[in-house]
Design an enzyme around this catalytic site. Structure first.
Site, PDB file in Angstrom:
ATOM      1  N   GLU A 266     -15.034   2.782   0.354  1.00 31.18           N
ATOM      2  CA  GLU A 266     -14.466   1.655   0.974  1.00 31.18           C
ATOM      3  C   GLU A 266     -13.701   2.224   1.760  1.00 31.18           C
ATOM      4  OE1 GLU A 266     -11.352  -0.980   1.670  1.00 31.18           O
ATOM      5  OE2 GLU A 266     -11.518  -0.939  -0.657  1.00 31.18           O
ATOM      6  N   CYS A 300      -6.669  -3.158   3.046  1.00 28.73           N
ATOM      7  CA  CYS A 300      -7.738  -2.816   3.912  1.00 28.73           C
ATOM      8  C   CYS A 300      -8.596  -3.925   4.419  1.00 28.73           C
ATOM      9  CB  CYS A 300      -8.908  -2.103   2.868  1.00 28.73           C
ATOM     10  SG  CYS A 300      -8.205  -0.360   2.318  1.00 28.73           S
TER      11      CYS A 300
END
Length: 499
Positions: A266, A300
């Site tokens: 990720e 993120c």
């Protein structure tokens, strides 16, 4: 506004300030005996020291995980589920101490840290349940004398490399899935936040996980590359799961190819946040506060580029500025009034500062904020900032700012904003606000991201698949897909049958 610092209740997390590694069920110092300082970013004060592990320590951890794998992978799913449930309950039982630990080592406000502990615990509970749903299947055979089937089996030892911005939840999301699948793990936490990982190891020990199933090797920034290279190079690790920057992810992907590892990543995002003329403006403003300023913009899935259609642009900007002034309180995360804590370190502050300066030098207008706070004991703070007139030529349009800066891009048409939103090699999350159902369907189909929040700025939950497209990663975490990343599918053809 700057809230005051508070040191009350600090003793609640002191027991988790562990200065050793956890390898093979034992607490032990680094082979070299070295330790490194861990700082509180709100004060720049040293809160403790952690073991500075090296390749020798990582080798011992991998060996312990490898030795534990045969017995752990053959435990029943029910046994693994029960242990994960124990760890889940222990995390909730220690929630306040764990939250204060997060605030002490990475700075986020207590209210957010408490939320992270609950969020992190949800993955342990979820994957405890998913452990008992790992199934194979009997297939329809084209031959009368053969039975065809497949089963799912644990990959082996998993290397878990995690970031500092969610030091508990980024581990539990990976750890829970790996353990449910039957993998053993070696955790290499971010150098800024080793204590949250070590706290999980302490709770796992209390939950009676077998020795070697969970191993933690913290290390300093200087030693991190060699530990990462070892995790990539050793054939004794079968899968790597990593959350972090796209640049580091690419290095791991290249290096891991030498041993053909499965890699779940990720990586960085550059999330577009689109507000159409048809949107509920007040709801969009509230969503942008969550998507942009949660964790001081250090997520993120943070909204990095805020696109507002020209018909409501001025209304949105005015409402957002008012909301920022009334709700965003800068300060030490230990203060209950704080809603925006510090950035993680001086490099993060300098990056945010450079993005704002670049935007202003290229014609953007500063509405509010725009300054690094340099008063005593808040050297890593940057004011929540709002700028308008952002354009695609600015750095802020091309890179993650990872800080509390809302950059507003004005647009005219749906086609135009989709072109700009998708003109990016990253595609983790995206958000948009609209009350036009046909538009909602069109934009949801055309936005090139792995996750979309529609009329909502908070989309993460253990039940949903988390991950991106393009250079934002490989694989999915959370949901029922999360366990699959740690499983092989084995096909079995049984011949010679007589019926």
């Amino acid at each position: 506004m700057l809230s005051s610092s508070s040191s009350s209740s600090a003793d609640q997390y002191q027991r988790f300030l562990i200065d050793q590694a956890y390898i093979g069920g034992q607490w032990r110092p680094a082979v070299s005996g070295s330790r490194f300082d861990v700082l509180n970013p709100a004060t720049s004060e040293v809160i403790g020291q952690a073991a500075e592990c090296s390749i020798e320590d990582a080798q011992a951890a991998v060996a312990a995980a490898k030795d534990a794998f045969p017995s752990w992978s053959t435990t029943t799913a029910k046994e693994r589920a029960q242990l994960l449930q124990r760890l889940y309950k222990l995390q909730l039982d220690n929630a306040e101490s764990l939250a204060r630990l997060i605030t002490a080592e990475m700075g986020k406000p207590l209210r957010e840290a408490r939320g992270e502990i609950g969020y992190g615990a949800s993955f342990l509970e979820w994957f405890a349940e998913e452990a008992r749903r790992i199934n194979g299947s009997i297939l329809q055979s084209p031959w009368k004398d053969k039975q065809l089937s497949y089963r799912k089996e644990a990959c082996g030892v998993a290397g878990i490399i995690t970031p500092w911005n969610f030091p508990n939840a980024m581990i539990t999301r990976k750890l829970g899935a790996a353990l449910a699948a039957g993998c053993t793990v070696v955790i290499n936490p971010a150098e800024d936040t080793p204590y949250s990982a070590l706290a999980l190891a302490a709770l796992a020990e209390e939950a009676h996980f077998p020795p070697g199933v969970i191993n933690v090797v913290p290390t300093s920034r200087q030693k991190t590359p060699e530990i990462g290279n070892f995790i990539c190079d050793t054939p004794d690790i079968s899968v790597i799961t990593f959350t972090g920057s796209t640049e580091v992810g690419k290095l791991l992907l290249k290096r891991g190819a030498n041993t053909v590892k499965r890699i779940v990543m990720e990586l960085g995002g550059d999330a577009p946040f689109i507000v159409f003329d048809s949107a509920d403006v007040q709801r969009a403003v509230e969503g942008s506060i969550v998507a942009k300023f949660r964790n001081a913009g250090q997520t993120c899935v943070c909204a990095n580029r805020i696109f507002v259609q020209e018909g409501i642009h001025d209304q949105f900007v005015a409402a957002l500025a008012a909301k920022m002034s009334s709700e965003l309180v800068i300060g030490n995360g230990m203060d209950e009034k704080t809603t925006v804590g510090p950035l993680i370190n001086d490099r993060a502050v300098e990056k945010v500062k450079s993005h704002v300066e670049d935007a202003l030098s290229k014609g953007a207008k500063l509405v509010q904020g725009g300054k690094k706070l340099t008063a005593k004991n808040n050297c890593y703070f940057y004011e929540p900032t709002l700028i308008t007139g952002a354009t695609k030529e600015m750095i802020i349009a091309k890179e993650e700012t990872f800080g509390p800066v809302a950059a507003i891009f004005k647009f005219k048409t749906e086609e135009e904003v989709l072109r700009h939103a998708n003109n990016c090699r990253r595609g983790l999350a995206g958000y948009f606000y609209s009350r036009d159902y046909a538009q909602i369907e069109r934009v949801a189909r055309k936005l090139e991201v792995g996750m979309i929040g529609i009329n909502d700025g908070l989309l993460s939950t253990c039940e949903a698949p988390f991950g991106g497209v393009k250079e934002s990663g490989l694989g999915r975490e959370g949901s029922h897909f999360g366990v699959d990343e740690f499983l092989h599918v084995k096909y079995v053809c049984l011949g010679g049958l007589q019926f």
